[in-house]
Motif scaffolding. Structure first.
Motif, PDB file in Angstrom:
ATOM      1  N   SER A   1      47.614  36.734  34.352  1.00  0.00           N
ATOM      2  CA  SER A   1      48.298  37.410  35.465  1.00  0.00           C
ATOM      3  C   SER A   1      49.329  36.484  36.123  1.00  0.00           C
ATOM      4  CB  SER A   1      47.302  37.936  36.498  1.00  0.00           C
ATOM      5  OG  SER A   1      46.712  36.878  37.222  1.00  0.00           O
TER       6      SER A   1
ATOM      7  N   GLN B   1      37.310  36.034  33.216  1.00  0.00           N
ATOM      8  CA  GLN B   1      37.913  36.055  34.558  1.00  0.00           C
ATOM      9  C   GLN B   1      38.994  34.976  34.681  1.00  0.00           C
ATOM     10  OE1 GLN B   1      34.618  35.565  37.251  1.00  0.00           O
ATOM     11  NE2 GLN B   1      34.141  37.755  37.318  1.00  0.00           N
ATOM     12  N   ASP B   2      38.646  33.761  34.275  1.00  0.00           N
ATOM     13  CA  ASP B   2      39.593  32.649  34.386  1.00  0.00           C
ATOM     14  C   ASP B   2      40.831  32.876  33.507  1.00  0.00           C
ATOM     15  OD1 ASP B   2      37.924  31.399  36.169  1.00  0.00           O
ATOM     16  OD2 ASP B   2      37.384  29.732  34.838  1.00  0.00           O
TER      17      ASP B   2
ATOM     18  N   SER C   1      41.973  35.739  32.275  1.00  0.00           N
ATOM     19  CA  SER C   1      42.753  36.891  32.743  1.00  0.00           C
ATOM     20  C   SER C   1      43.580  36.519  33.975  1.00  0.00           C
ATOM     21  CB  SER C   1      41.839  38.078  33.030  1.00  0.00           C
ATOM     22  OG  SER C   1      41.255  38.535  31.813  1.00  0.00           O
ATOM     23  N   LYS C   2      43.033  35.649  34.813  1.00  0.00           N
ATOM     24  CA  LYS C   2      43.805  35.177  35.972  1.00  0.00           C
ATOM     25  C   LYS C   2      45.019  34.373  35.501  1.00  0.00           C
ATOM     26  CE  LYS C   2      43.629  32.905  40.395  1.00  0.00           C
ATOM     27  NZ  LYS C   2      42.820  32.453  41.497  1.00  0.00           N
TER      28      LYS C   2
END
Length: 181
Positions: free
Chosen positions: A20, A13-14, A16-17
């Motif tokens: 982005s 999650q971290d 991939s953020k």
């Protein structure tokens, strides 16, 4: 930090953020590839290592790690290609030569494997497994005298420790068998 604790979902999650927010941040793809590799999601790991090398053509660790994944999947030509990129970036990267030699040997390219094991030994004479593996590659290439010499160098130089115990025993057996032939 999450990946080191085995909390892969949070790590993904971290990371991939971060991707982005900055899609050209090569190290973010590299870190995500390492998480996927730890999760044994090899196709995703290869994809992110490839993205890393697309963004940073000199990212030696991405080439090395992708080579390891390819080797683990039995794709030895692709692995040796990645290790060639590694040693092309840093011609003193001992593990690049060592792993490429192993990939060559698994692909039955014994002469290339032997040459790379020689390079490893030249760069780092205490890399004892290179002597052992070179000897085995020499055997498979039909080079009995070279195999015998490499096994004997391994036996002479490798420390007698638990780490080398099985290889020392195998080397002794191979020397006895090669001398008997």
């Amino acid at each position: 930090a999450y990946a080191a604790k085995g909390q892969y979902d949070k790590a993904l999650q971290d990371i991939s953020k971060a991707i982005s927010l900055d899609p050209k941040f090569a190290d973010a793809y590299y870190n995500r590839a390492n998480v996927y590799n730890s999760m044994k999601e090899y196709a995703k790991a290869i994809q992110d290592y490839t993205k890393t090398t697309d963004l940073d053509t000199m990212h030696i660790d991405a080439f090395f790690n992708r080579g390891m994944v390819y080797a683990q999947l039995g794709k030895y030509s692709k692995a040796s290609s990645d290790y060639s990129r590694v040693v092309g970036i840093d011609n003193r990267y001992v593990d690049g030569y060592y792993n490429r030699a192993a990939a060559y040997a698994m692909n039955k390219e014994y002469e290339k494997a032997i040459a790379d094991y020689d390079k490893v030994i030249k760069l780092y004479p205490k890399y004892y497994r290179a002597y052992f593996n070179k000897a085995y590659a020499c055997e498979l290439a039909g080079k009995k005298a070279d195999a015998l010499a490499s096994y004997e160098l391994f036996l002479k130089n490798a420390p007698i420790t638990e780490e080398y115990e099985s290889q020392l025993e195998t080397a002794k057996q191979r020397v006895d068998e090669l001398k008997a032939k």
